[in-house]
Each structure stands twice: as C-alpha cells, then as structure tokens.
Design a protein around this motif. Structure first.
Motif, PDB file in Angstrom:
ATOM      1  N   LEU A  95       0.837  -1.210   0.000  1.00 28.85           N
ATOM      2  CA  LEU A  95       0.000   0.000   0.000  1.00 28.85           C
ATOM      3  C   LEU A  95       0.869   1.257   0.000  1.00 28.85           C
ATOM      4  O   LEU A  95       2.011   1.235   0.490  1.00 28.85           O
ATOM      5  N   PRO A  96       0.327   2.392  -0.493  1.00 29.83           N
ATOM      6  CA  PRO A  96       1.052   3.663  -0.388  1.00 29.83           C
ATOM      7  C   PRO A  96       1.291   4.024   1.076  1.00 29.83           C
ATOM      8  O   PRO A  96       0.469   3.695   1.946  1.00 29.83           O
ATOM      9  N   ALA A  97       2.389   4.675   1.361  1.00 30.88           N
ATOM     10  CA  ALA A  97       2.766   4.990   2.744  1.00 30.88           C
ATOM     11  C   ALA A  97       1.690   5.789   3.473  1.00 30.88           C
ATOM     12  O   ALA A  97       1.495   5.633   4.675  1.00 30.88           O
ATOM     13  N   ASP A 157       8.227  -1.221  11.166  1.00 32.96           N
ATOM     14  CA  ASP A 157       9.515  -0.552  11.364  1.00 32.96           C
ATOM     15  C   ASP A 157      10.006   0.089  10.065  1.00 32.96           C
ATOM     16  O   ASP A 157      10.558   1.203  10.072  1.00 32.96           O
ATOM     17  N   LEU A 158       9.819  -0.595   8.952  1.00 30.56           N
ATOM     18  CA  LEU A 158      10.294  -0.093   7.653  1.00 30.56           C
ATOM     19  C   LEU A 158       9.585   1.190   7.235  1.00 30.56           C
ATOM     20  O   LEU A 158      10.193   2.080   6.638  1.00 30.56           O
ATOM     21  N   ILE A 159       8.310   1.300   7.528  1.00 29.41           N
ATOM     22  CA  ILE A 159       7.544   2.484   7.087  1.00 29.41           C
ATOM     23  C   ILE A 159       7.463   3.555   8.172  1.00 29.41           C
ATOM     24  O   ILE A 159       6.784   4.566   7.998  1.00 29.41           O
ATOM     25  N   ILE A 196      -3.757   2.698   8.138  1.00 32.67           N
ATOM     26  CA  ILE A 196      -5.138   2.225   8.060  1.00 32.67           C
ATOM     27  C   ILE A 196      -5.154   0.815   7.470  1.00 32.67           C
ATOM     28  O   ILE A 196      -5.945  -0.040   7.888  1.00 32.67           O
ATOM     29  N   GLY A 197      -4.262   0.562   6.520  1.00 33.88           N
ATOM     30  CA  GLY A 197      -4.149  -0.775   5.945  1.00 33.88           C
ATOM     31  C   GLY A 197      -3.791  -1.808   6.997  1.00 33.88           C
ATOM     32  O   GLY A 197      -4.291  -2.940   6.967  1.00 33.88           O
ATOM     33  N   PHE A 198      -2.908  -1.431   7.936  1.00 32.77           N
ATOM     34  CA  PHE A 198      -2.556  -2.326   9.034  1.00 32.77           C
ATOM     35  C   PHE A 198      -3.807  -2.727   9.813  1.00 32.77           C
ATOM     36  O   PHE A 198      -4.027  -3.899  10.126  1.00 32.77           O
TER      37      PHE A 198
END
Length: 464
Positions: free
Chosen positions: A354-356, A393-395, A361-363
C-alpha cells in the motif's frame, strides 16, 4: 387470476449458516495453497512467535467434502468445554429464574427507573465495559445476559436491547483494552512495548466507542417503540423465560432475597477468581453448578424438582451448544489444510504494497481481515505482531500504533463472527438467532471500523 404472493426472505437457521461456512472452507482448501511460518520461542517472553519472512508454501492440501460430518463431530469434541459450560449455565439460570428473584429485582428497579430508560443503556454499557477493559471479559458475558434482558423487558425494551447492553459493553471494553491482559498485554509483550503503556489514547477509544454504542442502541430502541414491526426479532415467538408477567406488584420475598444474595455473591466470587486465579471454564462451571443447586433449594424446590428444572434448562441450550461445536469445525478445516498462515502472509504482503499515506489504516484493516480466520485474540497476536512488526519498522509506524491496529482489528469483529465461541454462547443463552443478531450488529461494526480508521490516522499524526 390471483397473483402468488412473493415469499419473504427468512434468515436461515444458525446451523445452516455454519454448515455453509464449513463447505466454503473445504472448497477453499482445494485452491488455496498450504504453507506455514517458522515459529520459535521468544527467550524474553517465553511465548511462541512467528519469524517474519519465513513463510514457505507447500502446494494445496485439500480436505475431502466427504469428511465434513467428521469435522462437525471433531468440532464438538474440541468445543466440549464451552458446550458443557453452556449446558450448566442454562440449567443453573433455569433454577434461578424459577424462583422469580431476578424478575422481582428488575421489576423493583424498573419502577424507580420508569421514564428514565435512557439512563439504563449507558449504565449497563459502562459497567460491562469496565469488566471488559480490565479483566478481558468475553466468555463470561453469557452469565450476565439474562439479567440485562430481564431488565430491558421489564422497562418495555426488547430482548436484543437487553443483550446488547451487556455484550456490546463488554466487547467495547475488551477492544479498548486499557488493562486487558489477553490482547493488549500479550501484544505489547511480543512487540517489546512497555506493558499497558499508551493507556491515555486507548481511553479516548473507549469513550468514543461508548458514546457510539449508546447512541446506536437508544436509536434502535426508540425506533422499535414507534414501529414494533421493525424489531430485529419481529415475527419470532416470544421466549417465555424472559417475558415479565403482567400485573405482579408483589415485593421481593424472603426466599427471593436469599436467592439474590447467593446470585450476586457468586458473581463476586467469579470476578475475584478471574482476576486473582485466572479461572477458566472448569472453575466457572463448577461455581455456577453449585449456585444453581443452592438457589433451587432456597426457592423451595425438592431434590427431584431441582434435577428436572436443571435438566430442562440445559436441554433448552442443546441446539445452541451444537452450533458452537459445528462452528469450531471451520477452524479445524483451515488448520488441517494449513492455509491459515497462507492467508496471514497474503494479508501482510498486501499491507506492505500500500502507499505509505494509507499503510497505517491498511494495518488496521488487515488485522480485521485476519480476525475472521484467527479468532483467538492471543493467538492472533502471536501470529500477526511478529509478522507485521518488521513492516511497521520499515515504514516508520510505531510498535504502539501496531498494537492499536491489532487490538481494534481483533475486538471489533468479536460480536460478528460465527466462529467466536463467546458470541455463540451469548446468543445461545439469549435465544437470539445468529442471523437476526447480524442484522443488528453489522451497521455498528461498520461504524466501529470507520472509527478505527480515524483512530489510526490520528495515532500517526500525534506520533502515538
């Protein structure tokens, strides 16, 4: 020529719905590849968790359609603790109801609250939200539902309102989880977040949900008062055990007072046992079995009458108890085909793509989707938190926000999924068909989901 009347659609029996879901689950095993993650024991917490990025697929592992009856039987065996608990609850409360004690109490309280029904809903919701948010009340809700229903009917409200005052309140507290050890406690432990930290933001969630719940239930109650035919239960026969008799203004008798003392003493012991000793079905069932027998004798029943009354109460829940067992069969199919990890992995990959700007919200939505497969709150934490943590962590999404997404995703669906034993147990005791309950609950679930999206966006903005 007289036109044929169109048949009105009737919601299928709950058992029919469950069997259809088992068939769909079996069908899915023929084209969804099986697979699994590597699991290991975390040396710090001692919990078994999933190693992120370790998923491997092994091709399909289909379950035979001919094995469906066997799956249903196996589901009954695996759910025997819940089924036995329900039967004992049914028998125990039949003995309490025979005394007329709960009805007499509700009638007495109802007189004082006559014309003030608007205060009853938030009072019950708040009380059970406190139970849910501190001790993670879920399976225990079935014990309290008869009291809520009797109070609601005494005040001229309907049975669904009475059930919702208890069940929705407990689910709200369970979801907000200020100090819920079974979800927030487990998830924060796995995520490496200080235990029960971030409570202030979760308190905002709790208050927002309570306001929404109150408005929703009162709006429903007012609508059916004006238009009784719009009741969720319209067209169904009344359940005699919950219908208050008319014109009975007698005071609480000595025997009824004794039964009430035992009843509320039992509930106090239950709460203490749950908080201090982490009681489960065995201890709760034993406590309520003893309570039922004592209340039967206090009500003036002979030993044989106590036995026949208890048997009648347990018999009344036999059909619903079977539903709980059959529903467990859905999970058995998914586990046997080894596709639960496949679904979890697909959800994680979808969120990562998904876009950052919308990943937070995707989570949350991903956790909600996962809850339809993994119905255990602690089990879901063990699978999804290690899986989602590296992605978070990455985002740049905090572990605290990740836990928030998990707890809302797990909690919001608990009053909707037919695979949730606590919901089926509550419906069994309430005598409310699952299909009818979904009609009531689904709009509230959508509102909660919208609230969850707002809370996730707000958590990112404030750096929760």
């Amino acid at each position: 020529m007289e036109k044929k009347k169109k048949k009105k659609f009737e919601t299928p029996h709950t058992l029919v719905i469950i069997v259809c879901l088992i068939i769909l689950a079996v069908a899915a095993t023929w084209f969804v590849p099986s697979g699994e993650f590597v699991r290991f024991e975390d040396p710090v917490s001692g919990r078994t968790v999933v190693e992120a990025g370790s998923y491997t697929s092994e091709g399909t592992n289909p379950v035979s359609f001919l094995g469906i009856p066997g799956v249903m039987y196996q589901g009954i065996l695996e759910a025997v603790d819940v089924i036995a608990f329900l039967m004992i609850i049914g028998g125990a409360f039949e003995l309490v109801n025979t005394s007329g004690a709960i009805l007499a109490l509700c009638r007495t309280v109802g007189k004082k609250l006559k014309g003030k029904e608007i205060f009853v809903v938030p009072m019950f919701l708040t009380l059970f939200a406190v139970f849910g948010t501190t001790m993670g009340m879920s399976n225990e809700v079935a014990i309290f539902v008869p009291i809520g229903i009797t109070m609601a009917l005494t005040l001229g409200l309907d049975k669904v309102t009475g059930m919702a005052m208890v069940a929705v309140g407990a689910a709200t507290g369970f979801t907000a989880g200020l100090m819920n050890p079974f979800t927030v406690g487990v998830a924060q432990d796995i995520a490496g977040v200080p235990l029960f930290s971030g409570m202030g933001f979760r308190a905002v969630l709790l208050i927002a949900m309570l306001v929404i719940d109150t408005v929703y239930i009162i709006a429903y109650e007012r609508r059916i008062k004006k238009h009784p035919e719009k009741s969720i239960l319209a067209g169904l026969p009344d359940e005699k055990e919950f219908v208050p008799d008319e014109g009975a203004d007698e005071k609480i008798t000595g025997r009824q007072a004794a039964v009430l003392i035992v009843l509320f003493g039992t509930l106090a012991i239950l709460i203490y046992g749950l908080l201090v000793y982490q009681w489960y079905f065995e201890e709760m069932a034993a406590l309520f079995l003893a309570m039922g027998v004592i209340c039967g004798f206090l009500a003036g029943l002979s030993p044989s009458k106590v036995a026949t009354t208890f048997t009648a109460g347990a018999k009344g829940l036999a059909g619903s108890a079977l539903t709980v067992g059959f529903a467990r069969g859905i999970i058995i199919v998914l586990e046997d085909a080894m596709i639960i990890d496949t679904i979890s992995n697909a959800v994680a990959l979808a969120v990562n793509s998904l876009p950052a700007s919308v990943q937070s919200i995707g989570f949350f939505l991903a956790q909600t989707a996962t809850s339809f497969v993994i119905t255990s709150g602690s089990g879901m934490a063990a699978v999804t938190i290690p899986l989602m943590a590296p992605v978070a962590d990455l985002i740049g999404l905090s572990r605290q926000t990740l836990v928030l997404a998990y707890q809302m995703g797990d909690g919001f669906s608990n009053l909707l999924l037919p695979t949730t034993s606590s919901l089926l147990g509550t419906l069994a005791v309430s005598r409310v068909p699952y299909g009818r309950w979904v009609k009531f609950m689904f709009p509230l679930f959508l509102i909660w989901t919208l609230l969850g999206c707002v809370m996730m966006a707000l958590a990112v903005v404030i750096g929760y």
